[in-house]
Design a protein around this motif. Structure first.
Motif, PDB file in Angstrom:
ATOM      1  N   VAL A  16      48.011  25.423  43.366  1.00  0.00           N
ATOM      2  CA  VAL A  16      46.832  25.169  44.187  1.00  0.00           C
ATOM      3  C   VAL A  16      47.228  24.288  45.367  1.00  0.00           C
ATOM      4  O   VAL A  16      48.172  23.494  45.292  1.00  0.00           O
ATOM      5  N   PRO A  17      46.533  24.411  46.495  1.00  0.00           N
ATOM      6  CA  PRO A  17      46.988  23.758  47.727  1.00  0.00           C
ATOM      7  C   PRO A  17      47.148  22.256  47.634  1.00  0.00           C
ATOM      8  O   PRO A  17      48.091  21.693  48.198  1.00  0.00           O
ATOM      9  N   ARG A  18      46.267  21.550  46.915  1.00  0.00           N
ATOM     10  CA  ARG A  18      46.388  20.085  46.883  1.00  0.00           C
ATOM     11  C   ARG A  18      47.644  19.655  46.126  1.00  0.00           C
ATOM     12  O   ARG A  18      48.323  18.700  46.536  1.00  0.00           O
ATOM     13  N   ILE A  19      47.969  20.336  45.047  1.00  0.00           N
ATOM     14  CA  ILE A  19      49.184  19.984  44.297  1.00  0.00           C
ATOM     15  C   ILE A  19      50.424  20.242  45.149  1.00  0.00           C
ATOM     16  O   ILE A  19      51.358  19.438  45.170  1.00  0.00           O
ATOM     17  N   LEU A  20      50.437  21.366  45.858  1.00  0.00           N
ATOM     18  CA  LEU A  20      51.587  21.668  46.708  1.00  0.00           C
ATOM     19  C   LEU A  20      51.704  20.647  47.834  1.00  0.00           C
ATOM     20  O   LEU A  20      52.802  20.166  48.142  1.00  0.00           O
ATOM     21  N   TRP A  21      50.593  20.306  48.455  1.00  0.00           N
ATOM     22  CA  TRP A  21      50.615  19.330  49.546  1.00  0.00           C
ATOM     23  C   TRP A  21      51.089  17.971  49.046  1.00  0.00           C
ATOM     24  O   TRP A  21      51.888  17.307  49.702  1.00  0.00           O
ATOM     25  N   ARG A  22      50.610  17.559  47.880  1.00  0.00           N
ATOM     26  CA  ARG A  22      51.059  16.267  47.325  1.00  0.00           C
ATOM     27  C   ARG A  22      52.549  16.286  47.027  1.00  0.00           C
ATOM     28  O   ARG A  22      53.237  15.268  47.196  1.00  0.00           O
ATOM     29  N   TYR A  23      53.047  17.426  46.570  1.00  0.00           N
ATOM     30  CA  TYR A  23      54.489  17.517  46.326  1.00  0.00           C
ATOM     31  C   TYR A  23      55.251  17.319  47.633  1.00  0.00           C
ATOM     32  O   TYR A  23      56.267  16.609  47.669  1.00  0.00           O
ATOM     33  N   PHE A  24      54.795  17.945  48.698  1.00  0.00           N
ATOM     34  CA  PHE A  24      55.442  17.759  50.000  1.00  0.00           C
ATOM     35  C   PHE A  24      55.446  16.287  50.395  1.00  0.00           C
ATOM     36  O   PHE A  24      56.466  15.756  50.859  1.00  0.00           O
ATOM     37  N   GLN A  25      54.309  15.616  50.204  1.00  0.00           N
ATOM     38  CA  GLN A  25      54.197  14.215  50.612  1.00  0.00           C
ATOM     39  C   GLN A  25      55.153  13.319  49.827  1.00  0.00           C
ATOM     40  O   GLN A  25      55.683  12.342  50.360  1.00  0.00           O
ATOM     41  N   ARG A  26      55.385  13.652  48.584  1.00  0.00           N
ATOM     42  CA  ARG A  26      56.193  12.791  47.711  1.00  0.00           C
ATOM     43  C   ARG A  26      57.674  13.145  47.711  1.00  0.00           C
ATOM     44  O   ARG A  26      58.523  12.264  47.490  1.00  0.00           O
ATOM     45  N   HIS A  27      57.990  14.422  47.937  1.00  0.00           N
ATOM     46  CA  HIS A  27      59.362  14.858  47.688  1.00  0.00           C
ATOM     47  C   HIS A  27      60.020  15.626  48.833  1.00  0.00           C
ATOM     48  O   HIS A  27      61.218  15.901  48.752  1.00  0.00           O
ATOM     49  N   ASN A  28      59.276  15.989  49.863  1.00  0.00           N
ATOM     50  CA  ASN A  28      59.858  16.803  50.926  1.00  0.00           C
ATOM     51  C   ASN A  28      59.415  16.281  52.287  1.00  0.00           C
ATOM     52  O   ASN A  28      58.409  16.732  52.844  1.00  0.00           O
ATOM     53  N   PRO A  29      60.141  15.327  52.842  1.00  0.00           N
ATOM     54  CA  PRO A  29      59.744  14.691  54.109  1.00  0.00           C
ATOM     55  C   PRO A  29      59.561  15.679  55.260  1.00  0.00           C
ATOM     56  O   PRO A  29      58.651  15.508  56.080  1.00  0.00           O
ATOM     57  N   ASP A  30      60.398  16.706  55.317  1.00  0.00           N
ATOM     58  CA  ASP A  30      60.292  17.670  56.421  1.00  0.00           C
ATOM     59  C   ASP A  30      58.958  18.410  56.391  1.00  0.00           C
ATOM     60  O   ASP A  30      58.273  18.536  57.415  1.00  0.00           O
ATOM     61  N   ALA A 282      46.303  32.573  42.540  1.00  0.00           N
ATOM     62  CA  ALA A 282      45.133  31.688  42.476  1.00  0.00           C
ATOM     63  C   ALA A 282      45.266  30.499  43.413  1.00  0.00           C
ATOM     64  O   ALA A 282      44.270  29.990  43.932  1.00  0.00           O
ATOM     65  N   GLY A 283      46.497  30.019  43.636  1.00  0.00           N
ATOM     66  CA  GLY A 283      46.701  28.885  44.526  1.00  0.00           C
ATOM     67  C   GLY A 283      46.480  29.253  45.979  1.00  0.00           C
ATOM     68  O   GLY A 283      45.778  28.559  46.720  1.00  0.00           O
ATOM     69  N   LEU A 284      47.086  30.358  46.406  1.00  0.00           N
ATOM     70  CA  LEU A 284      46.908  30.808  47.784  1.00  0.00           C
ATOM     71  C   LEU A 284      45.442  31.087  48.100  1.00  0.00           C
ATOM     72  O   LEU A 284      44.989  30.888  49.221  1.00  0.00           O
ATOM     73  N   HIS A 285      44.705  31.544  47.102  1.00  0.00           N
ATOM     74  CA  HIS A 285      43.304  31.898  47.309  1.00  0.00           C
ATOM     75  C   HIS A 285      42.375  30.712  47.098  1.00  0.00           C
ATOM     76  O   HIS A 285      41.256  30.711  47.592  1.00  0.00           O
ATOM     77  N   ASN A 286      42.835  29.734  46.335  1.00  0.00           N
ATOM     78  CA  ASN A 286      41.970  28.632  45.897  1.00  0.00           C
ATOM     79  C   ASN A 286      40.754  29.185  45.141  1.00  0.00           C
ATOM     80  O   ASN A 286      39.639  28.665  45.240  1.00  0.00           O
ATOM     81  N   VAL A 287      40.978  30.267  44.399  1.00  0.00           N
ATOM     82  CA  VAL A 287      39.928  30.913  43.603  1.00  0.00           C
ATOM     83  C   VAL A 287      40.476  31.157  42.206  1.00  0.00           C
ATOM     84  O   VAL A 287      41.454  31.891  42.030  1.00  0.00           O
ATOM     85  N   ARG A 288      39.857  30.555  41.204  1.00  0.00           N
ATOM     86  CA  ARG A 288      40.310  30.717  39.830  1.00  0.00           C
ATOM     87  C   ARG A 288      39.601  31.897  39.166  1.00  0.00           C
ATOM     88  O   ARG A 288      38.612  32.419  39.686  1.00  0.00           O
ATOM     89  N   LEU A 289      40.121  32.300  38.008  1.00  0.00           N
ATOM     90  CA  LEU A 289      39.663  33.527  37.371  1.00  0.00           C
ATOM     91  C   LEU A 289      38.148  33.575  37.122  1.00  0.00           C
ATOM     92  O   LEU A 289      37.521  34.604  37.412  1.00  0.00           O
ATOM     93  N   PRO A 290      37.494  32.529  36.587  1.00  0.00           N
ATOM     94  CA  PRO A 290      36.045  32.620  36.385  1.00  0.00           C
ATOM     95  C   PRO A 290      35.269  32.892  37.667  1.00  0.00           C
ATOM     96  O   PRO A 290      34.220  33.541  37.637  1.00  0.00           O
TER      97      PRO A 290
END
Length: 352
Positions: A16-30, A282-290
């Protein structure tokens, strides 16, 4: 209560986008510098694309940070979200293992490292506090060589306790020049007892009926009922299930609106073709199965009876679902006939 199954979810598009963005902030400066604000990143990551090829480019963004060291981070969060927010009891995770190997290695070394990638994904998927039955589908890829794709098939055949099937992914415009290769690879996979699915008949560019005889399920397949309904009889006779991912077709520009799927569902139900409703990315869409379920219901694309049939089909066609019934039926069996069993509260009242 976990009740649902998702048969078509890509590891690269599941974050999901927030988890990916947080990973960038913490682990990938570029990448953190490139996307300093979450709102801007979410809009970029989840917006609709014009074509499937443009949409698939987003996978490379995630694949660039998914490797043997970081996969547990992403998979744990995938499993946690799937259990808590989606009520999943069963999940098949698909990905191309070669694209998670170290790109600085030689091709031979990367092929050898694929086994370690499978081990990491298997271990990370088993989370005691979120008990979901999981398995892996390994994806061959249209941009990879025959040698690498055959190695992916061999890896699946040699590790059936971790891998439930193979798939072919990548832009379907590239199938044409390599269609004979993929026919051979699927023939080889079936000869080794591997279960099969494949991205096919998703867009007008991906309609290759010569692959149909080798598939046990069809990834997407919406162009069959839309453009080639005469093939539905064959699909039904082969007991193939379509893995329909509603939001994908809007995000890729394949369909203009979700209501166009009503023809897909109506023709499949009339022809006796099973459909499993899935998320794809589901992450790219930000839409979960339900929410996929809800969108189809609220737009009158399917009714509740049809939804239940699709949910049951997901478990019936699950390559590694270990039971003969879906969780709802198992739960009824565990509870038994509760009408004849007094609850603790009823016992208390009867004693007073």
């Amino acid at each position: 209560m976990a009740l649902y199954a998702d048969l078509h979810r890509h590891l690269g598009g599941s974050v999901v986008p927030r988890i990916l963005w947080r990973y960038f902030q913490r682990h990938n400066p570029d990448l953190a510098e490139k996307y300093p604000q979450y709102k801007e990143f979410e809009e970029f990551y989840t917006r609709e694309r014009n074509t499937l090829d443009e949409y698939l480019e987003l996978h490379t963004l995630v694949e660039s940070v998914q490797n043997i060291d970081t996969l547990p981070y992403f998979i744990y969060r995938l499993i946690r979200g799937a259990y808590i927010f989606e009520n999943l009891a069963y999940l098949e995770i698909r990905y191309t293992p070669y694209l998670r190997t170290n790109p600085t290695l030689s091709q031979r070394e990367r092929i050898e490292q694929m086994k370690a990638i499978v081990e990491v994904v298997d271990k990370a998927s088993k989370v005691n506090e979120y008990p979901i039955v999981t398995s892996q589908i390994l994806c061959m890829h249209t941009r990879l060589s025959y040698e690498i794709n055959r190695a992916i098939v061999d890896l699946a055949a040699d590790n059936k306790h971790q891998i439930c099937a193979i798939d072919v992914a990548g832009g379907d415009k590239l199938y044409g020049d390599k269609i004979d290769e993929f026919v051979k690879l699927y023939q080889y996979a079936r000869s080794r007892g591997i279960k099969t699915t494949g991205h096919l008949f998703e867009t007008p560019h991906g309609c290759y009926p010569q692959l149909l005889p080798y598939l046990m399920r069809i990834g997407h397949g919406i162009q069959i009922p839309l453009q080639y309904p005469e093939l539905l009889t064959e699909v039904a006779s082969l007991n193939q299930c379509l893995e329909i991912c509603p939001t994908t077709y809007i995000k890729t520009g394949t369909l203009e609106e979700l209501k166009q799927l009503k023809v897909v569902f109506d023709r499949c139900f009339d022809a006796g073709v099973d459909i499993a409703i899935c998320t794809d990315n589901a992450g790219l869409h930000n839409v979960r199965l339900p929410f996929e379920y809800e969108n189809l219901l609220t737009q009158d694309i399917i009714d509740f009876e049809q939804l239940q049939a699709c949910q049951d089909a997901s478990f019936r066609h699950g390559f590694a679902w270990p039971y003969t019934q879906p969780p709802s039926a198992l739960l009824v069996g565990l509870l038994g006939d509760r009408t004849s069993i007094p609850t603790d509260k009823e016992k208390t009242f009867s004693q007073n």
